[in-house]
Design a protein around this motif. Sequence first.
Motif, PDB file in Angstrom:
ATOM      1  N   ALA A   1       0.828  -1.215   0.000  1.00  0.00           N
ATOM      2  CA  ALA A   1       0.000   0.000   0.000  1.00  0.00           C
ATOM      3  C   ALA A   1       0.859   1.261   0.000  1.00  0.00           C
ATOM      4  O   ALA A   1       0.369   2.348  -0.269  1.00  0.00           O
ATOM      5  N   GLN A   2       2.147   1.115   0.304  1.00  0.00           N
ATOM      6  CA  GLN A   2       3.049   2.273   0.277  1.00  0.00           C
ATOM      7  C   GLN A   2       3.648   2.478  -1.118  1.00  0.00           C
ATOM      8  O   GLN A   2       4.461   3.371  -1.329  1.00  0.00           O
ATOM      9  N   LEU A   3       3.242   1.635  -2.086  1.00  0.00           N
ATOM     10  CA  LEU A   3       3.701   1.758  -3.481  1.00  0.00           C
ATOM     11  C   LEU A   3       2.534   2.243  -4.340  1.00  0.00           C
ATOM     12  O   LEU A   3       1.410   2.316  -3.864  1.00  0.00           O
ATOM     13  N   PRO A   4       2.778   2.558  -5.635  1.00  0.00           N
ATOM     14  CA  PRO A   4       1.645   2.925  -6.497  1.00  0.00           C
ATOM     15  C   PRO A   4       0.573   1.825  -6.498  1.00  0.00           C
ATOM     16  O   PRO A   4       0.905   0.635  -6.492  1.00  0.00           O
ATOM     17  N   ASN A   5      -0.706   2.235  -6.502  1.00  0.00           N
ATOM     18  CA  ASN A   5      -1.820   1.282  -6.388  1.00  0.00           C
ATOM     19  C   ASN A   5      -1.749   0.149  -7.404  1.00  0.00           C
ATOM     20  O   ASN A   5      -2.026  -1.009  -7.079  1.00  0.00           O
ATOM     21  N   GLU A   6      -1.373   0.494  -8.644  1.00  0.00           N
ATOM     22  CA  GLU A   6      -1.389  -0.500  -9.727  1.00  0.00           C
ATOM     23  C   GLU A   6      -0.410  -1.645  -9.463  1.00  0.00           C
ATOM     24  O   GLU A   6      -0.570  -2.741  -9.993  1.00  0.00           O
ATOM     25  N   SER A   7       0.629  -1.395  -8.654  1.00  0.00           N
ATOM     26  CA  SER A   7       1.609  -2.457  -8.434  1.00  0.00           C
ATOM     27  C   SER A   7       1.277  -3.322  -7.219  1.00  0.00           C
ATOM     28  O   SER A   7       2.023  -4.237  -6.882  1.00  0.00           O
ATOM     29  N   ASN A   8       0.154  -3.057  -6.555  1.00  0.00           N
ATOM     30  CA  ASN A   8      -0.235  -3.871  -5.397  1.00  0.00           C
ATOM     31  C   ASN A   8      -0.935  -5.150  -5.875  1.00  0.00           C
ATOM     32  O   ASN A   8      -2.084  -5.129  -6.308  1.00  0.00           O
ATOM     33  N   LYS A   9      -0.197  -6.258  -5.794  1.00  0.00           N
ATOM     34  CA  LYS A   9      -0.696  -7.542  -6.327  1.00  0.00           C
ATOM     35  C   LYS A   9      -1.720  -8.202  -5.403  1.00  0.00           C
ATOM     36  O   LYS A   9      -2.254  -9.252  -5.729  1.00  0.00           O
TER      37      LYS A   9
ATOM     38  N   LEU B   1      -1.600   5.072   2.278  1.00  0.00           N
ATOM     39  CA  LEU B   1      -0.294   5.572   1.818  1.00  0.00           C
ATOM     40  C   LEU B   1       0.267   6.602   2.810  1.00  0.00           C
ATOM     41  O   LEU B   1      -0.403   7.566   3.145  1.00  0.00           O
ATOM     42  N   GLY B   2       1.459   6.356   3.284  1.00  0.00           N
ATOM     43  CA  GLY B   2       2.136   7.311   4.173  1.00  0.00           C
ATOM     44  C   GLY B   2       1.705   7.244   5.630  1.00  0.00           C
ATOM     45  O   GLY B   2       2.142   8.052   6.447  1.00  0.00           O
ATOM     46  N   ILE B   3       0.870   6.259   5.971  1.00  0.00           N
ATOM     47  CA  ILE B   3       0.263   6.235   7.314  1.00  0.00           C
ATOM     48  C   ILE B   3       1.268   5.868   8.412  1.00  0.00           C
ATOM     49  O   ILE B   3       1.036   6.153   9.585  1.00  0.00           O
ATOM     50  N   THR B   4       2.409   5.271   8.041  1.00  0.00           N
ATOM     51  CA  THR B   4       3.393   4.902   9.063  1.00  0.00           C
ATOM     52  C   THR B   4       4.290   6.091   9.450  1.00  0.00           C
ATOM     53  O   THR B   4       5.056   6.003  10.395  1.00  0.00           O
ATOM     54  N   THR B   5       4.195   7.193   8.699  1.00  0.00           N
ATOM     55  CA  THR B   5       5.099   8.334   8.926  1.00  0.00           C
ATOM     56  C   THR B   5       4.588   9.276  10.015  1.00  0.00           C
ATOM     57  O   THR B   5       3.408   9.621  10.030  1.00  0.00           O
TER      58      THR B   5
END
Length: 391
Positions: free
Chosen positions: A52-60, A78-82
């Motif tokens: 989920a921290q990568l572009p959506n399309e690459s989430n397999k 996205l970015g929620i761990t920061t």
Amino acid sequence: MRISTLLLLLYMPVFLSAQNTKIKVIKGLTLTNDAVLDTLLVSNTNDFLNAAQLPNESNKFVLPAQKIETYILLDEILGITTNQNSRETNFYKAHIINCIELEVAQYLLQVAYLSTSDSIPQLNAIFEIIAHKGSNGFLFSSPLKYNTLNWKIFTEQNTTVYFETDIQKNKVLDYTTFAATIDAKLKSTDKSTEFYCCDNFNEVLKLIGVLYKAEYAGIQLNTLASVADNKKLIVAGEHSNEFTDFDKHDLWHDRLSLVVPRNTLNKPVDEGCAYLYGGSWGLSWNEIFTQFIKSIPITEQTDWKEYKENPFNFGENDANHLYVDYVINALIVQQLEKQYGFEAVWKLLNSGKFQKGNENYYAILKEIAGVDSANYNAWVYGLINNKINNK
Ligand SMILES: [Zn+2]
């Protein structure tokens, strides 16, 4: 109720000992009652959330049948761990805090992002995701479809509206008619929209699987959207749950985003189009222009290039901002469209992102209309006067 119970649980020290990036399961929580399946579920959930921290399309790990409904939730993860203050990227850790079997091989998970600061528990977000067991492990979706199973559906042209009780169908017709005029300008075909009508932003968040997100605390009205392939998903929490209204300014941006990612475009031109075609903050384009000529000194000496370098807000406040350079771009868009057709506007939109000095912008303007940095101020002064005199 559910959130307050969870907040109580956050004070249990067992939550807060996690130090690595792997997802944790809170002590005592039953997942599937099958140890092998539990291991797979935790491992796949971990993979899904890391992706989920990568572009959506690459989430397999996204369930293909609910791609766009899941992308809207992934944008929130996205970015929620920061930690936004310290910029520490791995500050909040994921914990599975609840697991409910919805039906055979389908589980609703609640995942909290937690940390501690000066021994005080910190909650950044709680998300809900649905894990679907397939032959190769689990795939994941947002709960949007599940949460709206009993909602009604109204379809007009290529717009589908989901609602709970009733909607104003004539407004939907206005929406699709206006969308069609924008699509015609953009030469955009076969684009569809799915629209969910919510009471407010809190309902928007709950439907898509955001039970809590610290940065949204206190926000009453807002809309979220996502794009996948030729489809736009809009979960609206601003204009009532009955489609009583819509914002033409936002509709311009929405249709444009179906053709090209907006962050690649020249923003002042994008906003200029939105002012011209859809007004802003409930004001029509003519009302914006009236406010502009009352607020800004308009003389032969006015440096319109300077307003381009240093944006100036003449709106009533920061929230309902109106920028001088966006008004100027609206006038430029109107002129270019009239003189050369929308193709010229499209060129200027694609002059590249804002850069200091705006060389890219002036180069395209010179190519289209023979206007460069040297004669820009005089040309803009002429456009403003034309607009004033035509009123
Ligand atoms: Zn805008």
